[in-house]
Write a protein that holds these residues in place. Sequence first.
Motif, mmCIF file in Angstrom:
data_model
loop_
_atom_site.group_PDB
_atom_site.id
_atom_site.type_symbol
_atom_site.label_atom_id
_atom_site.label_comp_id
_atom_site.label_asym_id
_atom_site.label_seq_id
_atom_site.Cartn_x
_atom_site.Cartn_y
_atom_site.Cartn_z
ATOM 1 N N LEU A 58 0.649 -1.274 0.011
ATOM 2 C CA LEU A 58 -0.137 -0.108 0.024
ATOM 3 C C LEU A 58 0.999 1.483 -0.007
ATOM 4 C CD1 LEU A 58 -2.576 1.390 0.335
ATOM 5 C CD2 LEU A 58 -2.530 0.891 2.784
ATOM 6 N N MET A 59 1.956 1.254 0.804
ATOM 7 C CA MET A 59 2.628 2.457 0.914
ATOM 8 C C MET A 59 3.622 2.597 -0.368
ATOM 9 S SD MET A 59 2.186 3.955 3.364
ATOM 10 C CE MET A 59 0.585 3.379 3.244
ATOM 11 N N HIS A 60 3.953 1.473 -1.050
ATOM 12 C CA HIS A 60 4.470 1.449 -2.620
ATOM 13 C C HIS A 60 3.580 2.133 -3.475
ATOM 14 C CE1 HIS A 60 6.548 0.667 -6.188
ATOM 15 N NE2 HIS A 60 5.460 0.044 -6.410
ATOM 16 N N GLY A 61 2.302 1.987 -3.285
ATOM 17 C CA GLY A 61 1.193 2.550 -4.352
ATOM 18 C C GLY A 61 1.171 3.943 -4.227
ATOM 19 N N ILE A 62 1.020 4.479 -2.652
ATOM 20 C CA ILE A 62 0.818 5.922 -2.156
ATOM 21 C C ILE A 62 2.073 6.619 -2.612
ATOM 22 C CG2 ILE A 62 0.793 7.180 -0.168
ATOM 23 C CD1 ILE A 62 -1.039 5.300 0.824
ATOM 24 N N SER A 63 3.447 6.005 -2.543
ATOM 25 C CA SER A 63 4.565 6.722 -2.880
ATOM 26 C C SER A 63 4.934 6.831 -4.499
ATOM 27 C CB SER A 63 5.653 6.043 -2.176
ATOM 28 O OG SER A 63 5.874 4.848 -2.780
ATOM 29 N N ARG A 64 4.174 6.196 -5.244
ATOM 30 C CA ARG A 64 4.337 6.411 -6.561
ATOM 31 C C ARG A 64 3.609 7.684 -7.277
ATOM 32 N NH1 ARG A 64 2.130 1.185 -9.661
ATOM 33 N NH2 ARG A 64 2.240 2.712 -11.250
#
Length: 198
Positions: A58-64
Amino acid sequence: MNWWLKSRSIVGFIITAVFTAMTGLVIGDAELPVPSITGQAGTFLSGHLITALPAVALMHGISRGDVKSERIAVRPINRWDATLGLSCAAFTALVPGVAYLISREDIAVVIGRNMVAYIGIAILLAAFLGGRSAALATTLVPVTLSTAGWAPGNVPQPWAWVLHPADSLIALALTLAVLGAGLGAMCLRSAPIRKLRH
């Protein structure tokens, strides 16, 4: 809205969450040998460790996303991210919840609760540190708890709630509290800058 969902890599999160839940239900109660820095050691399960994966996804997606563009956007990106976090937490509890209703295995409760707990921790950290740093910090949580979260008698400390057994009301309460705090912090962080009227 479609661009936002695509930028958050929702499909990647769903795949990670389902994989983690299914893997956790199969091997989640396997004990891992972990040294303790407090002199006390308890039973650290793979279900305490792998359940951090959906939060990292989820954090990977938000940081994109383009942080600079999103901060000046009129769209309520922060509220969308908070809603996404709540939806992801609910989704991660769904598969283990159904599995528990079928099997009555305690590990299903631990898997579901801990995935929600790590998502809450990650969202709370992301509100202050950003997605990338929150992903890294979230991966350190189970490692820290496994080595420092034990009290005498090989029982988990009250604050190390992801190590608690399935029937722990303290763990449930802390999971919901951290998730709520994370959602609130995400909604309030860096409110969108509106265009000034001339």
